[in-house]
Design a protein around this motif. Structure first.
Motif, short mmCIF file in Angstrom:
data_model
loop_
_atom_site.label_atom_id
_atom_site.label_comp_id
_atom_site.label_asym_id
_atom_site.label_seq_id
_atom_site.Cartn_x
_atom_site.Cartn_y
_atom_site.Cartn_z
N MET A 60 -12.48 -34.03 38.84
CA MET A 60 -12.79 -35.39 39.27
C MET A 60 -14.12 -35.46 40.02
O MET A 60 -14.89 -36.40 39.84
CB MET A 60 -11.67 -35.94 40.16
CG MET A 60 -10.33 -36.07 39.48
SD MET A 60 -10.28 -37.38 38.27
CE MET A 60 -10.28 -38.81 39.32
N ASN A 61 -14.39 -34.47 40.85
CA ASN A 61 -15.57 -34.47 41.70
C ASN A 61 -16.66 -33.50 41.27
O ASN A 61 -17.68 -33.36 41.96
CB ASN A 61 -15.18 -34.17 43.15
CG ASN A 61 -14.25 -35.23 43.68
OD1 ASN A 61 -14.49 -36.42 43.53
ND2 ASN A 61 -13.17 -34.80 44.30
N LEU A 62 -16.46 -32.82 40.14
CA LEU A 62 -17.41 -31.81 39.63
C LEU A 62 -17.81 -30.84 40.73
O LEU A 62 -18.99 -30.59 40.98
CB LEU A 62 -18.65 -32.48 39.02
CG LEU A 62 -18.42 -33.33 37.78
CD1 LEU A 62 -19.75 -33.89 37.27
CD2 LEU A 62 -17.73 -32.55 36.67
N THR A 63 -16.80 -30.26 41.38
CA THR A 63 -17.07 -29.36 42.50
C THR A 63 -16.72 -27.91 42.22
O THR A 63 -16.67 -27.10 43.13
CB THR A 63 -16.29 -29.82 43.76
OG1 THR A 63 -14.90 -29.91 43.42
CG2 THR A 63 -16.80 -31.13 44.28
N GLY A 64 -16.50 -27.57 40.98
CA GLY A 64 -16.22 -26.18 40.65
C GLY A 64 -17.49 -25.35 40.61
O GLY A 64 -18.54 -25.73 41.11
#
Length: 154
Positions: A60-64
């Motif tokens: 959802m937040n493109l935080t990987g």
């Protein structure tokens, strides 16, 4: 002497803008997990995921963990593509994203590989695939090529 300073400043600004435009035409200098710092990318991504159900927070937040993005030509246009995976489990959770060059559209392929799969089994035979953004066949092909080019995929 004062007349030359504004001209020099203008020349420096034009040179700088030219360098930025050139960089935009080549591979990106940032990773997928950094793309949401740009307001246009962020708005386009939020429109995509706002109606999606049951996506992990990192998607959802493109935080990987992101890989460098690159420009890719397709039959229907130019895209900025990148890969992202879950920080905790890069092998089992992957996301491939393609933003249209004008930043108006985004498509993604979310890939999950089952936990506990024997090491001698190919993830490609056991993975589940979820398309985001209603990609057409050409956009699916583009994202599928990104998956197949992944060195951890076989």
């Amino acid at each position: 002497m004062r007349v030359k300073r504004p001209q020099a400043l203008l020349a420096a600004l034009l040179l700088s803008a030219s360098a930025v435009a050139h960089a935009a035409d080549t591979d990106a200098e940032f990773r997928l997990n950094e793309v949401l710092t740009d307001e246009e990318y962020r708005e386009t991504w939020q429109e995509l995921v706002e109606d999606e159900l049951r996506l992990p927070e990192w998607v959802m937040n493109l935080t990987g963990k992101g890989s460098p993005m690159k420009a890719v030509e397709s039959k229907d246009g130019k895209y900025l593509v990148g890969r992202l995976c879950d920080e905790q489990d890069c092998f089992h959770q992957r996301l491939y994203v393609a933003f249209s060059w004008d930043k108006d559209k985004v498509y993604a392929l979310y890939v999950q590989v089952p936990q506990g799969m024997p090491a001698d089994k190919a993830p490609s035979r056991h993975a589940s695939f979820r398309w985001l953004g209603e990609p057409d066949e050409e956009q699916k092909r583009l994202l599928d090529e990104q998956l197949r080019a992944d060195p951890d995929w076989h």
